[in-house]
Design a protein around this motif. Structure first.
Motif, short mmCIF file in Angstrom:
data_model
loop_
_atom_site.label_atom_id
_atom_site.label_comp_id
_atom_site.label_asym_id
_atom_site.label_seq_id
_atom_site.Cartn_x
_atom_site.Cartn_y
_atom_site.Cartn_z
N LYS A 3 4.07 7.01 -0.85
CA LYS A 3 3.10 6.26 -1.29
C LYS A 3 3.07 5.80 -2.74
N TYR A 5 0.49 4.11 -5.60
CA TYR A 5 -0.94 3.99 -5.96
C TYR A 5 -1.11 3.14 -7.41
N ASN A 35 -5.46 0.79 0.78
CA ASN A 35 -6.46 1.79 1.22
C ASN A 35 -7.35 2.38 -0.29
N LEU A 37 -9.05 4.32 -2.66
CA LEU A 37 -9.70 5.75 -2.58
C LEU A 37 -10.87 5.90 -3.57
N GLU A 58 -4.19 3.23 -2.62
CA GLU A 58 -3.22 3.66 -2.03
C GLU A 58 -2.52 2.50 -1.26
N GLY A 94 3.25 8.35 -5.33
CA GLY A 94 2.90 9.37 -4.80
C GLY A 94 4.10 10.61 -4.55
#
Length: 95
Positions: A3, A5, A35, A37, A58, A94
């Protein structure tokens, strides 16, 4: 696939216009599977110079994260943000 970020550290100079940035950025975030966080909220300073607003977003992949930033949709929002805030932004892979 790892992923990706976004990590953004932001000082908003014109809070009343920040909602314009948020609204303009929404289509890009939806398109690229963002998404959230962390978005604002309390911080505890540990080292170095902090900023008032810290955001971690994310994405499904590094490519999604980079493509979101470079997208025409986000670049409209980025222009607004650059007028009303000071920020550092990076994309981190990630594990």
């Amino acid at each position: 696939m790892a992923k990706g970020y976004w990590i953004a550290r932001v000082d908003v100079r014109e809070p009343d216009r920040y909602k314009d940035y948020v609204a303009a950025a929404k289509p890009a975030f939806e398109k690229y599977g963002a998404n959230f966080l962390a978005r604002g909220g309390a911080i505890t300073e540990l080292e170095g110079q902090s900023r008032a607003r810290n955001v971690v977003i994310e994405f499904p992949s590094m490519q999604h994260a980079v493509d979101c930033y470079n997208s025409p949709e986000y670049q409209i929002a980025a222009k607004i943000r650059q007028e009303i805030a000071d920020a550092e932004m990076v994309v981190v892979e990630g594990i």
